[in-house]
Scaffold this active site. Structure first.
Site, PDB file in Angstrom:
ATOM      1  N   PHE A  62       0.821  -1.114  -0.118  1.00 27.66           N
ATOM      2  CA  PHE A  62       0.125   0.097  -0.213  1.00 27.66           C
ATOM      3  C   PHE A  62       0.792   1.139  -0.030  1.00 27.66           C
ATOM      4  O   PHE A  62       0.273   2.570  -0.553  1.00 27.66           O
ATOM      5  CB  PHE A  62      -0.692  -0.121   1.304  1.00 27.66           C
ATOM      6  N   ILE A  87      -1.171 -11.505  -1.058  1.00 27.78           N
ATOM      7  CA  ILE A  87      -1.740 -12.849  -0.721  1.00 27.78           C
ATOM      8  C   ILE A  87      -3.073 -12.608  -0.480  1.00 27.78           C
ATOM      9  O   ILE A  87      -3.526 -12.133   0.430  1.00 27.78           O
ATOM     10  CB  ILE A  87      -1.033 -13.722   0.020  1.00 27.78           C
ATOM     11  N   ALA A  90      -4.749 -14.112   2.501  1.00 29.55           N
ATOM     12  CA  ALA A  90      -4.568 -13.681   3.824  1.00 29.55           C
ATOM     13  C   ALA A  90      -5.266 -12.840   4.495  1.00 29.55           C
ATOM     14  O   ALA A  90      -5.585 -12.924   5.825  1.00 29.55           O
ATOM     15  CB  ALA A  90      -3.006 -13.218   3.663  1.00 29.55           C
ATOM     16  N   HIS A  93      -8.672  -7.501   3.368  1.00 31.12           N
ATOM     17  CA  HIS A  93      -8.266  -6.127   2.410  1.00 31.12           C
ATOM     18  C   HIS A  93      -7.461  -6.155   1.421  1.00 31.12           C
ATOM     19  O   HIS A  93      -7.080  -5.188   0.761  1.00 31.12           O
ATOM     20  CB  HIS A  93      -8.052  -4.822   3.611  1.00 31.12           C
ATOM     21  N   PHE A 118       4.963  -2.539 -13.056  1.00 30.77           N
ATOM     22  CA  PHE A 118       4.187  -2.980 -12.082  1.00 30.77           C
ATOM     23  C   PHE A 118       4.667  -4.692 -11.942  1.00 30.77           C
ATOM     24  O   PHE A 118       4.368  -5.464 -12.643  1.00 30.77           O
ATOM     25  CB  PHE A 118       2.645  -3.077 -12.793  1.00 30.77           C
ATOM     26  N   ARG A 132       5.230 -17.489  -8.333  1.00 31.29           N
ATOM     27  CA  ARG A 132       5.664 -16.408  -9.202  1.00 31.29           C
ATOM     28  C   ARG A 132       6.961 -15.759  -8.668  1.00 31.29           C
ATOM     29  O   ARG A 132       7.284 -14.810  -9.339  1.00 31.29           O
ATOM     30  CB  ARG A 132       4.516 -15.415  -9.134  1.00 31.29           C
TER      31      ARG A 132
HETATM   32  N1  INI Z   1       0.849  -5.722   2.136  1.00 30.58           N
HETATM   33  C1  INI Z   1       1.285  -6.583   1.343  1.00 30.58           C
HETATM   34  O1  INI Z   1       2.229  -5.869   0.639  1.00 30.58           O
HETATM   35  N2  INI Z   1       0.728  -7.563   0.765  1.00 30.58           N
HETATM   36  C2  INI Z   1      -0.159  -8.237   1.508  1.00 30.58           C
HETATM   37  O2  INI Z   1      -0.501  -9.469   1.393  1.00 30.58           O
HETATM   38  C3  INI Z   1      -0.639  -7.405   2.754  1.00 30.58           C
HETATM   39  N3  INI Z   1      -1.729  -7.934   3.601  1.00 30.58           N
HETATM   40  O3  INI Z   1      -2.261  -9.175   2.870  1.00 30.58           O
HETATM   41  O4  INI Z   1      -2.280  -7.409   4.397  1.00 30.58           O
HETATM   42  C4  INI Z   1      -0.223  -6.178   3.058  1.00 30.58           C
HETATM   43  N4  INI Z   1      -0.834  -5.359   4.068  1.00 30.58           N
HETATM   44  C5  INI Z   1      -0.236  -4.398   4.401  1.00 30.58           C
HETATM   45  C6  INI Z   1      -0.443  -3.213   3.579  1.00 30.58           C
HETATM   46  O5  INI Z   1       0.150  -3.093   2.498  1.00 30.58           O
HETATM   47  C7  INI Z   1       0.106  -1.827   4.444  1.00 30.58           C
HETATM   48  O6  INI Z   1       1.434  -1.674   4.881  1.00 30.58           O
HETATM   49  C8  INI Z   1      -0.705  -1.526   5.854  1.00 30.58           C
HETATM   50  O7  INI Z   1      -2.148  -1.686   5.624  1.00 30.58           O
HETATM   51  C9  INI Z   1      -0.357  -0.022   6.307  1.00 30.58           C
HETATM   52  O8  INI Z   1      -0.636   1.043   5.509  1.00 30.58           O
END
Ligand code: INI
Length: 158
Positions: A62, A87, A90, A93, A118, A132
């Protein structure tokens, strides 16, 4: 009718003198480090120099677009590669994260006229992520780096 070869523009896979930044999400870093290895290996095998590769780590996928935006604005790079593994199984969200990252990266590329690649693995399961990240289905990081080299060279010609 054949198109004259002088009217065809495409990017080569020569990475010499190109500058790359790779933004990596620490979440699922077991897989992301394999994507990063694949990306760096691809760049160096195509003639790129390790000193021309800058790696930024962020907490999760994110956070990738914000950092990619800052790097794009710096105008120091010929292409920026985003690497993360989301994933889906998992957490509920996960699909929102993938959606935000996808649209965010596309927007930054258009706004800055810069190749933003990307390299986010959106996997249903851990098995899909394994496939992958350097096994059955290849290495998404390697593919992303190859794409970055081609796009950086193409953009230089336009
Ligand atoms: N971030 C990922 O890169 N991959 C994931 O699978 C994931 N899941 O599943 O929660 C994930 N969550 C963290 C997110 O990207 C942020 O770091 C967090 O929400 C704080 O903003």
């Amino acid at each position: 009718m054949e198109i004259n070869s002088s009217n065809i523009i495409e990017g080569s896979l020569q990475a010499e003198n190109l500058k790359f930044s790779i933004v990596c999400a620490r979440f699922n870093d077991f897989f992301v480090t394999k994507l990063l290895d694949g990306a760096v290996d691809c760049i160096t095998r195509h003639g790129g120099e390790p000193d021309n590769v800058t790696v930024c780590w962020v907490p999760g996928s994110f956070e990738i677009p914000l950092v990619v935006q800052r790097l794009a604005e710096s105008k120091k790079f010929d292409a920026i590669i985003a690497l993360g593994v989301v994933i889906q199984g998992a957490t509920s969200h996960a699909q929102f994260i993938t959606g935000q990252v996808t649209s965010g990266l596309a927007e930054i590329g258009m706004k800055n006229s810069l190749p933003i690649i990307f390299g986010i693995v959106s996997a249903e399961t851990i098995e899909h992520a394994i496939e992958r990240s350097g096994s059955k289905v290849g290495n998404r990081g390697t593919e992303a780096a190859e794409c970055a080299i081609e796009m950086a060279n193409l953009m230089k010609q336009l």
